[in-house]
Structures are given as structure tokens and as C-alpha cells.
Scaffold this motif. Structure first.
Motif, PDB file in Angstrom:
ATOM      1  N   ASP A  45     -20.956  30.793  16.394  1.00  0.00           N
ATOM      2  CA  ASP A  45     -21.631  30.697  15.097  1.00  0.00           C
ATOM      3  C   ASP A  45     -22.908  31.534  15.168  1.00  0.00           C
ATOM      4  OD1 ASP A  45     -23.456  29.795  13.007  1.00  0.00           O
ATOM      5  OD2 ASP A  45     -22.045  28.165  12.646  1.00  0.00           O
ATOM      6  N   GLU A  46     -22.951  32.580  14.356  1.00  0.00           N
ATOM      7  CA  GLU A  46     -24.075  33.530  14.404  1.00  0.00           C
ATOM      8  C   GLU A  46     -25.379  32.935  13.859  1.00  0.00           C
ATOM      9  OE1 GLU A  46     -24.521  36.768  15.407  1.00  0.00           O
ATOM     10  OE2 GLU A  46     -22.498  36.900  16.228  1.00  0.00           O
ATOM     11  N   ASN A  47     -25.280  32.101  12.822  1.00  0.00           N
ATOM     12  CA  ASN A  47     -26.506  31.578  12.207  1.00  0.00           C
ATOM     13  C   ASN A  47     -27.134  30.472  13.035  1.00  0.00           C
ATOM     14  OD1 ASN A  47     -26.365  33.292  10.012  1.00  0.00           O
ATOM     15  ND2 ASN A  47     -24.893  31.912   8.987  1.00  0.00           N
ATOM     16  N   LEU A  48     -26.270  29.561  13.526  1.00  0.00           N
ATOM     17  CA  LEU A  48     -26.790  28.438  14.320  1.00  0.00           C
ATOM     18  C   LEU A  48     -26.954  28.815  15.791  1.00  0.00           C
ATOM     19  CD1 LEU A  48     -24.652  25.537  12.795  1.00  0.00           C
ATOM     20  CD2 LEU A  48     -27.094  25.963  12.436  1.00  0.00           C
ATOM     21  N   ILE A  49     -26.546  30.013  16.147  1.00  0.00           N
ATOM     22  CA  ILE A  49     -26.565  30.508  17.536  1.00  0.00           C
ATOM     23  C   ILE A  49     -25.889  29.486  18.463  1.00  0.00           C
ATOM     24  CG2 ILE A  49     -27.961  31.583  19.351  1.00  0.00           C
ATOM     25  CD1 ILE A  49     -29.749  32.686  17.339  1.00  0.00           C
ATOM     26  N   LEU A  50     -24.596  29.334  18.235  1.00  0.00           N
ATOM     27  CA  LEU A  50     -23.790  28.447  19.076  1.00  0.00           C
ATOM     28  C   LEU A  50     -22.945  29.320  20.003  1.00  0.00           C
ATOM     29  CD1 LEU A  50     -22.696  25.827  16.399  1.00  0.00           C
ATOM     30  CD2 LEU A  50     -24.619  25.743  18.000  1.00  0.00           C
ATOM     31  N   PHE A  70     -48.051  20.734  15.683  1.00  0.00           N
ATOM     32  CA  PHE A  70     -47.603  19.769  14.654  1.00  0.00           C
ATOM     33  C   PHE A  70     -47.236  18.405  15.254  1.00  0.00           C
ATOM     34  CE2 PHE A  70     -46.859  23.808  12.422  1.00  0.00           C
ATOM     35  CZ  PHE A  70     -47.425  23.529  11.196  1.00  0.00           C
ATOM     36  N   GLU A  71     -47.560  18.229  16.546  1.00  0.00           N
ATOM     37  CA  GLU A  71     -47.309  16.958  17.234  1.00  0.00           C
ATOM     38  C   GLU A  71     -45.851  16.504  17.142  1.00  0.00           C
ATOM     39  OE1 GLU A  71     -50.169  14.187  15.740  1.00  0.00           O
ATOM     40  OE2 GLU A  71     -51.840  15.298  16.598  1.00  0.00           O
ATOM     41  N   VAL A  72     -44.957  17.461  17.389  1.00  0.00           N
ATOM     42  CA  VAL A  72     -43.526  17.134  17.386  1.00  0.00           C
ATOM     43  C   VAL A  72     -43.108  16.828  18.821  1.00  0.00           C
ATOM     44  CG1 VAL A  72     -41.214  18.080  17.026  1.00  0.00           C
ATOM     45  CG2 VAL A  72     -43.025  18.544  15.375  1.00  0.00           C
ATOM     46  N   GLU A  73     -42.407  15.725  19.013  1.00  0.00           N
ATOM     47  CA  GLU A  73     -41.998  15.345  20.361  1.00  0.00           C
ATOM     48  C   GLU A  73     -40.480  15.358  20.513  1.00  0.00           C
ATOM     49  OE1 GLU A  73     -44.007  11.671  20.581  1.00  0.00           O
ATOM     50  OE2 GLU A  73     -45.960  12.647  20.856  1.00  0.00           O
ATOM     51  N   GLY A  74     -40.027  15.106  21.742  1.00  0.00           N
ATOM     52  CA  GLY A  74     -38.589  15.043  22.012  1.00  0.00           C
ATOM     53  C   GLY A  74     -38.037  16.396  22.405  1.00  0.00           C
ATOM     54  N   ASP A  75     -36.700  16.454  22.520  1.00  0.00           N
ATOM     55  CA  ASP A  75     -36.069  17.705  22.956  1.00  0.00           C
ATOM     56  C   ASP A  75     -36.292  18.802  21.912  1.00  0.00           C
ATOM     57  OD1 ASP A  75     -33.820  19.104  24.706  1.00  0.00           O
ATOM     58  OD2 ASP A  75     -33.405  19.500  22.596  1.00  0.00           O
ATOM     59  N   LEU A  76     -36.718  19.967  22.406  1.00  0.00           N
ATOM     60  CA  LEU A  76     -36.989  21.087  21.494  1.00  0.00           C
ATOM     61  C   LEU A  76     -36.038  22.248  21.752  1.00  0.00           C
ATOM     62  CD1 LEU A  76     -40.859  20.980  21.923  1.00  0.00           C
ATOM     63  CD2 LEU A  76     -39.628  20.369  19.837  1.00  0.00           C
ATOM     64  N   SER A  77     -35.078  22.042  22.691  1.00  0.00           N
ATOM     65  CA  SER A  77     -34.234  23.176  23.064  1.00  0.00           C
ATOM     66  C   SER A  77     -33.346  23.615  21.896  1.00  0.00           C
ATOM     67  CB  SER A  77     -33.404  22.843  24.309  1.00  0.00           C
ATOM     68  OG  SER A  77     -32.429  21.878  24.025  1.00  0.00           O
ATOM     69  N   GLY A  78     -32.956  22.672  21.050  1.00  0.00           N
ATOM     70  CA  GLY A  78     -32.108  23.015  19.902  1.00  0.00           C
ATOM     71  C   GLY A  78     -32.853  23.886  18.898  1.00  0.00           C
ATOM     72  N   GLU A 122     -28.930  23.735  32.492  1.00  0.00           N
ATOM     73  CA  GLU A 122     -27.622  24.030  31.872  1.00  0.00           C
ATOM     74  C   GLU A 122     -27.738  23.920  30.363  1.00  0.00           C
ATOM     75  OE1 GLU A 122     -24.228  22.234  33.683  1.00  0.00           O
ATOM     76  OE2 GLU A 122     -22.911  22.724  31.992  1.00  0.00           O
ATOM     77  N   TRP A 123     -27.217  24.927  29.682  1.00  0.00           N
ATOM     78  CA  TRP A 123     -27.128  24.881  28.212  1.00  0.00           C
ATOM     79  C   TRP A 123     -25.682  24.539  27.886  1.00  0.00           C
ATOM     80  CZ3 TRP A 123     -27.277  29.999  24.895  1.00  0.00           C
ATOM     81  CH2 TRP A 123     -27.015  29.694  23.550  1.00  0.00           C
ATOM     82  N   ASP A 124     -25.488  23.317  27.366  1.00  0.00           N
ATOM     83  CA  ASP A 124     -24.142  22.861  27.021  1.00  0.00           C
ATOM     84  C   ASP A 124     -23.729  23.498  25.694  1.00  0.00           C
ATOM     85  OD1 ASP A 124     -22.481  19.964  27.792  1.00  0.00           O
ATOM     86  OD2 ASP A 124     -21.982  21.136  26.009  1.00  0.00           O
ATOM     87  N   LEU A 125     -22.535  24.059  25.659  1.00  0.00           N
ATOM     88  CA  LEU A 125     -22.120  24.729  24.420  1.00  0.00           C
ATOM     89  C   LEU A 125     -22.080  23.763  23.238  1.00  0.00           C
ATOM     90  CD1 LEU A 125     -18.360  25.580  24.019  1.00  0.00           C
ATOM     91  CD2 LEU A 125     -19.065  24.252  25.950  1.00  0.00           C
ATOM     92  N   GLY A 126     -21.818  22.491  23.497  1.00  0.00           N
ATOM     93  CA  GLY A 126     -21.760  21.497  22.425  1.00  0.00           C
ATOM     94  C   GLY A 126     -20.457  21.607  21.641  1.00  0.00           C
ATOM     95  N   HIS A 127     -20.170  20.568  20.857  1.00  0.00           N
ATOM     96  CA  HIS A 127     -18.917  20.584  20.093  1.00  0.00           C
ATOM     97  C   HIS A 127     -19.112  20.322  18.608  1.00  0.00           C
ATOM     98  CE1 HIS A 127     -17.516  20.226  24.272  1.00  0.00           C
ATOM     99  NE2 HIS A 127     -16.614  21.054  23.811  1.00  0.00           N
ATOM    100  N   CYS A 128     -20.305  19.869  18.199  1.00  0.00           N
ATOM    101  CA  CYS A 128     -20.534  19.572  16.775  1.00  0.00           C
ATOM    102  C   CYS A 128     -20.706  20.883  16.000  1.00  0.00           C
ATOM    103  CB  CYS A 128     -21.804  18.748  16.578  1.00  0.00           C
ATOM    104  SG  CYS A 128     -21.739  17.177  17.406  1.00  0.00           S
ATOM    105  N   ASP A 175     -22.530  21.385  13.504  1.00  0.00           N
ATOM    106  CA  ASP A 175     -23.919  21.619  13.059  1.00  0.00           C
ATOM    107  C   ASP A 175     -24.827  22.022  14.232  1.00  0.00           C
ATOM    108  OD1 ASP A 175     -24.171  19.285  14.472  1.00  0.00           O
ATOM    109  OD2 ASP A 175     -25.126  18.140  12.846  1.00  0.00           O
ATOM    110  N   GLY A 176     -24.290  22.088  15.433  1.00  0.00           N
ATOM    111  CA  GLY A 176     -25.062  22.551  16.597  1.00  0.00           C
ATOM    112  C   GLY A 176     -25.959  21.488  17.205  1.00  0.00           C
TER     113      GLY A 176
END
Ligand code: PMV
Length: 348
Positions: free
Chosen positions: A24-29, A139-147, A166-172, A174-175
């Protein structure tokens, strides 16, 4: 003028199992999962300052002191995602009015790299991960930011974590599950070193975005790599890292690099990222390993001619003296310069 400002530093990461090809080009999957090593930020790094003020008239961005177009869709995606997360995280905390005000203010972003950009040295990975870290802090955003970093450049998601990643390719579709995670911490394999040999500072002739698109459309090798080879190599590489088995690690690393460049040549029209000097480095590594009667050095090349070598700390002086013997620095640079740039021996 009142403003809030945050500065962050982020390192490059070097892929051992390569990411090449998007579903997926837009979501970079990605088509396949990948594994990389994040280098220490004390050497090759991006440094980004993000400032926010209600007095800024528009969003502006500078990269290595040259102003860029802020309408770049990848940059806009990141800004939108961070603000969206900030809205969700901080809404109640900051009060509705203040929160909405801040989210409408413009940003000034200033980023610099201390190494050549677009030369296959993971500059976009360091740059985008740094931007995401700085904005999240602001902006004080917490949690995983890799997405979110992934939306800048795929490999950037891996620079959000140190050590072995490791970057998991994922299956959803929506990425949401295409994320990076640390598989071993920075101090897991303290004797492992990375040696970066800068063969050329020139930007690559074919961007990784275009190269990937062409490979996905034309390379039959890529299809069998994704389906049959990568899943096996991921498991083997994970095991070699867990067991700190350098010979196993080195063999996968070099085979991966070779296969990635074979796919580039299998792409139509072919893409040749390696140069004669890259080939000489490959030959030298194999000759050295043969003389030692075991694998002591491994090479890997991304989308450019510059080499990243992995080896044990105890072997660095010996191998470096060989490099200095065979490859002369340009422009009469100091002794530890090869082709005009410092030979880096980062801790990984
Ligand atoms: O993240 P991008 O779009 O710069 O692509 C990176 C591709 C490689 O560096 C060749 C491989 C990788 O996994 O980093």
C-alpha cells in the motif's frame, strides 16, 4: 514572540533483512517484515527542532538549512496524525479551548543530518523518526509512535527503537498493526560493531520509492523472495541474534544484501546501486573471511554504493588497516578518512 520548542536527536538504522516493496503506497505497508540494527545516535544522526507559536503565519520546514515545500504529503500526514493523537490524549487535560487553539497553530521545523542525505545511508529513517519524536514531545503524545514514523518513510519506524528491531508487516488493511518493536536491547551484543564506508556522497540515482514501485511491478524474483525466502530468514536471523552467533548472522546479512541488489537488477529497467568500489569491498570481505577460515566480517548495502560492515570489536583494528591499505582517502583527507568522510565505528 511566545513559542514552544523541542529538539530531538535520532539515529540511523541498518536493515539486515531488507524492506523492499510496498503493498500500500499511501499507508506505506511493506510486502515483508524486516529486521534492522539501530546505531548509536552519537555518530550518524538527524537533529530536529520543532517550534509552535500562534504568531507563525504558516508552517515552514528547513532541511540542512535549505527551505523545503511544507506541502509534502508525507510530512502533512505525520503532522495530521500527531495532532489527532494529541487531541485524543490531551483533550481533557488541557481543556477544550486551549487544545483546539494549539492544534491550529503553525509549526517551524528545522532538521539537519551530520552525514550525506539520500545516499543510501538511511537519512530519511533518521530524519522522519526524529521529526515524529520531536512533534510527539511537543504535543505530549505518548505510546508507540512507529506507525506514525512509518508514514514518513517505511524504514523510519525502525529508528523509533534502539538495539535490534523488527518491523512486522502487519495484516490489517488500515496499517494499524504494521509496527516496529525491539527484539533485543542495545546492550544485548556489546562486542558487535558497525563500520560505515562512504563510497559516494552523491544522492542515489533512483529513489527508493520509485525503485520499489518498479521492482513490485516487474521483478519475478521479488515475488518468490517475499513468499518463500524472507519468512525463513527472519526466523534464522532472530535466532542468530538471540544466540549471538556471528557466523550465522553474517551469512544471512550478506545473502540478504546480495538478494536485494539481485532484485534491483531483476527490475526492468534494471537499477544498479552498487559501484566498482562497492564490488571491491564485497570481494575484500570474502577474501578476508576465507583467509580467517570463518566469517569475521559481513557487509550490507542499502539503496546506494555505501557499505555497512558488521564485525566484532576485536577484529576492527585488523580489518580497518586492510581497508586503509586498499582504499585511499580522497582530497588528502586525514588518515582515518576514506573517500573524504570519517570511517565510523559506531557501537550498535
Ligand atoms: O524507508 P525507505 O523508503 O527509505 O526504504 C528503505 C529501503 C532500504 O534501505 C533499501 C531497505 C531497508 O529496509 O531499510
Amino acid at each position: 514572540m511566545k513559542m514552544q520548542m523541542v529538539t530531538c536527536v535520532a539515529p540511523v538504522n541498518i536493515a539486515v533483512i531488507k524492506y523492499w516493496g510496498k503493498r500500500d503506497e499511501n499507508l506505506i505497508l511493506p510486502l515483508n517484515s524486516s529486521i534492522s540494527i539501530t546505531l548509536s545516535p552519537t555518530q550518524l544522526r538527524a537533529k530536529t527542532t520543532v517550534a509552535l507559536s500562534k504568531d507563525f503565519e504558516k508552517t515552514r520546514i528547513w532541511l540542512n538549512a535549505v527551505e523545503q515545500n511544507p506541502d509534502n504529503p508525507r510530512l502533512q500526514n505525520i503532522i495530521r496524525k500527531i495532532k489527532h493523537r494529541a487531541f485524543r490524549c490531551n483533550g481533557e487535560k488541557n481543556g477544550q479551548a486551549n487544545k483546539e487553539d494549539m492544534l491550529n497553530w503553525h509549526l517551524h521545523i528545522c532538521s539537519e543530518n551530520n552525514f550525506p542525505v539520500s545516499a543510501g545511508l538511511a537519512s530519511s529513517a533518521a530524519g522522519y523518526s526524529c521529526l515524529v519524536a520531536a512533534m510527539a514531545n511537543l504535543f505530549e503524545v505518548e505510546g508507540d509512535l512507529s506507525g506514525i514514523a512509518r508514514l514518513g518513510s517505511g524504514s523510519a519506524c525502525r529508528s523509533m527503537y534502539g538495539g535490534f528491531v523488527e518491523w512486522d508487516l502487519g495484516h490489517c488493511s488500515d496499517g494499524s498493526d504494521s509496527l516496529a518493536r525491539q527484539i533485543a536491547p542495545c546492550d544485548h551484543w556489546p562486542e558487535l560493531r558497525a563500520l560505515l564506508l562512504v563510497v559516494s556522497e552523491q544522492p542515489k540515482t533512483v529513489s527508493s520509492t520509485l525503485g520499489m514501485q518498479n521492482s513490485v511491478n516487474t521483478s519475478e524474483l521479488l515475488r518468490s523472495r517475499v513468499e518463500c525466502i524472507v519468512p525463513r530468514r527472519l526466523a534464522e536471523l532472530r535466532a542468530s541474534i538471540a544466540e549471538k552467533d556471528f557466523e550465522k548472522f553474517a551469512q544471512i546479512c550478506m545473502k540478504e544484501s546480495n538478494q536485494f541488489h539481485a532484485i534491483c537488477l531483476d527490475t526492468y529497467p534494471p537499477i544498479g546501486y552498487l559501484t566498482e568500489v562497492s564490488d571491491q569491498i564485497i570481494a575484500l570481505v570474502h577474501r578476508f573471511n576465507k583467509l580467517c577460515e570463518r566469517l569475521k566480517v559481513a557487509y550490507t548495502f542499502d539503496a546506494g554504493p555505501n557499505a555497512c560492515l558488521f564485525l566484532m570489536e576485536e577484529d576492527v583494528p585488523r580489518f580497518l588497516s586492510l581497508i586503509r591499505h586498499f582504499f585511499r582517502p580522497v582530497n588528502n583527507g586525514p588518515e582515518n578518512f576514506i573517500h573524504g568522510l570519517p570511517v565510523d565505528v559506531p557501537r550498535v
